[in-house]
Design a protein around this motif. Sequence first.
Motif, mmCIF file in Angstrom:
data_model
loop_
_atom_site.group_PDB
_atom_site.id
_atom_site.type_symbol
_atom_site.label_atom_id
_atom_site.label_comp_id
_atom_site.label_asym_id
_atom_site.label_seq_id
_atom_site.Cartn_x
_atom_site.Cartn_y
_atom_site.Cartn_z
ATOM 1 N N ASP A 196 0.665 -1.193 -0.129
ATOM 2 C CA ASP A 196 0.004 0.033 -0.067
ATOM 3 C C ASP A 196 0.811 1.020 0.119
ATOM 4 O OD1 ASP A 196 -2.318 -1.028 -0.276
ATOM 5 O OD2 ASP A 196 -3.039 -1.122 1.898
ATOM 6 N N GLY A 197 1.700 1.246 0.991
ATOM 7 C CA GLY A 197 2.626 2.365 0.979
ATOM 8 C C GLY A 197 3.313 2.693 -0.302
ATOM 9 N N ALA A 198 3.971 1.681 -0.946
ATOM 10 C CA ALA A 198 4.804 2.038 -2.031
ATOM 11 C C ALA A 198 3.848 2.477 -3.369
ATOM 12 C CB ALA A 198 5.363 0.688 -2.624
ATOM 13 N N ILE A 199 2.554 1.951 -3.193
ATOM 14 C CA ILE A 199 1.701 2.260 -4.511
ATOM 15 C C ILE A 199 1.240 4.023 -3.902
ATOM 16 C CG2 ILE A 199 -0.755 2.100 -5.083
ATOM 17 C CD1 ILE A 199 -0.562 -0.822 -4.487
ATOM 18 N N VAL A 200 0.949 4.278 -2.910
ATOM 19 C CA VAL A 200 0.799 5.492 -2.781
ATOM 20 C C VAL A 200 1.941 6.790 -2.915
ATOM 21 C CG1 VAL A 200 0.157 7.507 -0.748
ATOM 22 C CG2 VAL A 200 -0.788 5.022 -0.753
ATOM 23 N N VAL A 201 3.325 6.293 -2.698
ATOM 24 C CA VAL A 201 4.387 7.088 -3.021
ATOM 25 C C VAL A 201 4.540 7.035 -4.610
ATOM 26 C CG1 VAL A 201 6.731 6.912 -2.959
ATOM 27 C CG2 VAL A 201 5.418 6.694 -0.920
ATOM 28 N N ILE A 202 4.364 5.950 -5.164
ATOM 29 C CA ILE A 202 4.747 6.102 -6.868
ATOM 30 C C ILE A 202 3.522 6.627 -7.408
ATOM 31 C CG2 ILE A 202 3.668 3.718 -7.450
ATOM 32 C CD1 ILE A 202 6.960 5.059 -8.556
ATOM 33 N N ASN A 215 1.743 9.305 -6.375
ATOM 34 C CA ASN A 215 2.086 10.591 -6.131
ATOM 35 C C ASN A 215 3.268 11.292 -6.948
ATOM 36 O OD1 ASN A 215 0.996 13.118 -4.502
ATOM 37 N ND2 ASN A 215 3.020 13.295 -3.601
ATOM 38 N N VAL A 216 4.229 10.504 -6.911
ATOM 39 C CA VAL A 216 5.385 10.891 -7.784
ATOM 40 C C VAL A 216 5.124 10.908 -9.407
ATOM 41 C CG1 VAL A 216 7.646 9.805 -8.666
ATOM 42 C CG2 VAL A 216 7.216 9.706 -6.344
ATOM 43 N N SER A 217 4.148 9.842 -9.606
ATOM 44 C CA SER A 217 3.961 10.116 -11.017
ATOM 45 C C SER A 217 2.856 11.433 -11.535
ATOM 46 C CB SER A 217 2.993 8.961 -11.229
ATOM 47 O OG SER A 217 3.601 7.633 -11.175
ATOM 48 N N ARG A 218 1.999 11.457 -10.386
ATOM 49 C CA ARG A 218 1.157 12.838 -10.508
ATOM 50 C C ARG A 218 1.855 13.903 -10.741
ATOM 51 N NH1 ARG A 218 -1.102 16.227 -7.225
ATOM 52 N NH2 ARG A 218 -0.372 15.385 -5.450
ATOM 53 N N LYS A 228 9.825 15.967 -3.130
ATOM 54 C CA LYS A 228 8.692 16.634 -2.621
ATOM 55 C C LYS A 228 7.520 15.972 -2.594
ATOM 56 C CE LYS A 228 10.358 21.468 -3.966
ATOM 57 N NZ LYS A 228 9.862 22.477 -4.798
ATOM 58 N N ALA A 229 7.471 15.066 -3.677
ATOM 59 C CA ALA A 229 6.273 14.124 -3.898
ATOM 60 C C ALA A 229 6.143 13.060 -2.604
ATOM 61 C CB ALA A 229 6.330 13.605 -5.252
ATOM 62 N N THR A 230 7.501 12.466 -2.435
ATOM 63 C CA THR A 230 7.490 11.584 -1.273
ATOM 64 C C THR A 230 7.239 11.979 0.102
ATOM 65 O OG1 THR A 230 9.278 10.485 -2.776
ATOM 66 C CG2 THR A 230 8.975 9.837 -0.188
ATOM 67 N N VAL A 231 7.758 13.236 0.289
ATOM 68 C CA VAL A 231 7.680 13.977 1.634
ATOM 69 C C VAL A 231 5.874 14.290 1.691
ATOM 70 C CG1 VAL A 231 8.063 15.856 2.872
ATOM 71 C CG2 VAL A 231 9.988 14.750 1.839
#
Length: 630
Positions: A413-419, A421-424, A442-445
């Motif tokens: 779940d966590g990896a999906i949320v990070v990737i 947001n990074v993609s967006r 910035k996207a990860t933070v």
Amino acid sequence: MESFVAFCVRHRFLVIFGVLLVGAFGVRAASLLPIDAVPDVTNVQVQVLTNSPSLGPVEVEQYVTVPVETVMSGLPNVEQVRSLSRFGLSAVTIVFEEGTDIYFARQLVAEKLSEARETIPEGYGAPEMGPISTGLGEITQFEVRGDPMCPEGGPDTEACYTPMELRSILDWYVAFQLRPIPGVVEVNPFGGELKTYEVQVDPARLNALGLGLREIFDALEANNANAGGGYIVRGGEQRVIRGEGLVSSLEDVRNVRVATRNDGTPIFIKDIANVAFAPVVRQGAVTRDGRGEAVTASVMMLMGANSGQVSEAVRARIDEIEPGLPEGVTIDVWYDRAELVDRTIRTVATNLIEGGVLVIVVLLLMLGNFRGGLLVAAVIPLSLLATFIAMRFFGVSGNLMSLGALDFGLIIDGAIVVIENVSRRLSETKAKGKQVKATVKKATVQVMRPVLFGTAIIMIVYIPILTLQGIEGKMFRPMSIAVLAALFAALILAITLVPAVSTWIFKGGLSEKEPFLARMARRAYRPLLGLALRFRFAVMMGAAALIGAGALLASTMGAEFIPQLDEGAIAMQAIRPPSVSLEESIRASTRIEQAIVEAFPDEIETIVSRTGRAEIATDPMGVEISDIYL
């Protein structure tokens, strides 16, 4: 946390090297991980067994069991001392507190056993500790089979083998070669006839010659020994002097001198007794497939050993032993733990692979980004390897409860949320080159807090399971440790590996498009959302009705302590009156086997009945009870 993410983004190759290093340790941990079907729930216990063949249950309790129980009750860390006194056997079980080292516990018991032996009358047996095994210690059971077996009346052909001959082959050839296998603590024979030299004294002759039994005992003991006599030097050579008196045949026993008459005539054992091979007094037997008695043995595994590896090693050694057996003698393995372990591991592996593939497919379809989907998918095997390290560290075996509890959809779940947001953010900012690192950071933070809290909430649910004690703790703690380790590893990978690798795979920028499935879902959801907002009261009432119906159904559902694990076998017991003889129990068990085999000829592969107890009585049953395995 922002500084930590910035460090991972700036030193991405150091992060990747660290992940690969953890993966290498994980591969090694996986190769060393003990594999079993289910967790071993046996508590820390030491058995003290005393064979007293001449004593009844009352005498065994009075002269053997009570003295042993008395000295064991004062040991430190002892939770319970329980005992069972049967004809010819005392079994005392000392249960220690959970977490006590088994070798420390056995050392405490061993120190007290010497004190117990001093209080037990001479000739009433010597207490000994049972093997260092558990309730799941019997990993392989086999029969040493002669083709054909001799009938009860005696041999009718030269090729047949008596139960006594088969038992000797088992004791002195088969078991001898199985015991040195790493992880094997004991090979416990069960069934057949243990060979002994029996002196059957004629009371009339003994009385006529004016002799007593004590003189026969002393003569047999004095005439069954070897002695050393130093050496002599002769012709420049040193020759050792030996006196050989060990009995090696029935004729040697017959020619033992008991006494001498007044006229100088010696009196031998053969003058007052008949000497023959005879079985030791038995309190157990094994029958199989309705054909009568069988000679079997159980291979017992050392506590904490890898049952999968030990089972395979035992089977390989049996294959090596079998060609060297006498003509017509074979080893027939009728229970092998490796089969259950393999079936369990195949089930777990199938579930893990299917779950992983399904998650990856959904990721690729829903994320709409092939590179991002593969990066998230890489978290699955990496978190699993990290889980193996944690399981190895905490002494958790790979089984249906530990590995079977892993849910990859939950873990990543966590990896999906990070990737996501990074993609967006990369798609919105159109960042390229050096700007990618800053955007990824910035996207990860930005999603760090929900990722941490979301994973922490799931982990908190599993933490109370770690406080369980006893059987519940041994059964469910492995599951909690495996899931917590996987979640923690996936969380670390989500905030280190995912942003670090993202700066590399997205260095040319990213133009994100909404996936086809997401667009279709949005079109279907838009009108449903409008209806739900228009009829709010009906939606809430429907939800409440669903909750009520679910609660009602839940109250009528059954419950299982552990997942069902079907070996394809049935265990049943035959219980007879306590006064029954061993011979009658053998005949009754044989009749039961014949009736079952006749009724289900196609379904039954084999049926084995174990009546009473073996020589090492880890299961001290009486001859009135038979465990029947179909």
